[in-house]
Design a protein around this motif. Structure first.
Motif, PDB file in Angstrom:
ATOM      1  N   HIS A 174      -0.580  -1.702  -4.670  1.00  0.00           N
ATOM      2  CA  HIS A 174      -1.690  -2.560  -4.281  1.00  0.00           C
ATOM      3  C   HIS A 174      -2.674  -2.690  -5.448  1.00  0.00           C
ATOM      4  CE1 HIS A 174      -2.703   1.593  -3.547  1.00  0.00           C
ATOM      5  NE2 HIS A 174      -3.966   1.266  -3.707  1.00  0.00           N
ATOM      6  N   ILE A 211      -9.872   3.341   3.348  1.00  0.00           N
ATOM      7  CA  ILE A 211      -8.776   2.444   3.724  1.00  0.00           C
ATOM      8  C   ILE A 211      -8.450   2.625   5.203  1.00  0.00           C
ATOM      9  CG2 ILE A 211      -6.325   1.911   3.390  1.00  0.00           C
ATOM     10  CD1 ILE A 211      -6.716   2.744   0.425  1.00  0.00           C
ATOM     11  N   MET A 260      -0.653   0.864   7.726  1.00  0.00           N
ATOM     12  CA  MET A 260      -1.535   1.312   6.641  1.00  0.00           C
ATOM     13  C   MET A 260      -2.076   2.707   6.919  1.00  0.00           C
ATOM     14  SD  MET A 260      -3.717  -2.043   5.649  1.00  0.00           S
ATOM     15  CE  MET A 260      -2.982  -3.415   4.793  1.00  0.00           C
ATOM     16  N   LEU A 305       0.840  -1.193   0.000  1.00  0.00           N
ATOM     17  CA  LEU A 305       0.000   0.000   0.000  1.00  0.00           C
ATOM     18  C   LEU A 305       0.877   1.245   0.000  1.00  0.00           C
ATOM     19  CD1 LEU A 305      -2.762   1.488   0.344  1.00  0.00           C
ATOM     20  CD2 LEU A 305      -2.358   1.318   2.807  1.00  0.00           C
TER      21      LEU A 305
END
Length: 167
Positions: A66, A92, A139, A61
């Motif tokens: 991704h 996300i 993330m 990511l």
């Protein structure tokens, strides 16, 4: 800061993957050459695979590599594209925060509280599940840096969430 996180994750993935390959090679050798399968390396390989997959997903990511269906972002320009990219980042982050960090931390704490141990290695199973909230935090870190780049104008038209890493 992002380059440091990239480097740390890259080396962690390389190290975990190296140990994972060594475990699998030893598992095959112990089973087919020596006739006695190693239960420790079998279990360790499974757990390392979980860690490398989750950390690798977070790293991917961060590199903008991704899987993404970017048809709509490619059709938009200007403010609409910026808003869509920010919405994608928010979704996300919501997933990473709710499912990975909140849910993952809950799983880790419940598993540690129950005292569940891995069968062969005899380590707390919560440590194995620790990859989930860790990856979720990474993330969110990447999403926040991408959002900052988008809002500050550092991202170009081609450097978007769906097209690649924001530099």
């Amino acid at each position: 800061m992002r380059k440091s996180v990239d480097a740390i994750l890259r080396w962690a993935i390389i190290a975990i993957f190296t140990v994972l390959v060594a475990c699998v090679v030893w598992q095959v050798a112990s089973r087919f050459i020596f006739g006695v399968p190693s239960t420790v390396t079998d279990e360790l390989a499974r757990f390392l695979f979980m860690w490398v997959a989750l950390i690798g997903g977070a790293y991917t990511l961060g590199q903008g590599r991704h899987l993404a269906i970017d048809l709509l972002p490619m059709l938009l320009t200007g403010t609409r594209k910026l808003l869509l990219e920010l919405l994608i980042l928010a979704l996300i982050m919501a997933f990473a925060g709710l499912v990975m960090i909140y849910g993952g931390t809950s799983l880790v704490l419940k598993t540690l509280a129950s005292g569940q141990m891995t069968p062969s290695l005899q380590i707390p199973m919560g440590y194995v599940y620790g990859a989930i909230p860790f990856s979720g935090a990474v993330m969110i870190f990447y999403c926040l840096t991408f959002a900052g780049d988008l809002l500050s104008g550092k991202a170009t038209e081609t450097d978007t969430v769906s097209a690649g890493p924001l530099s």
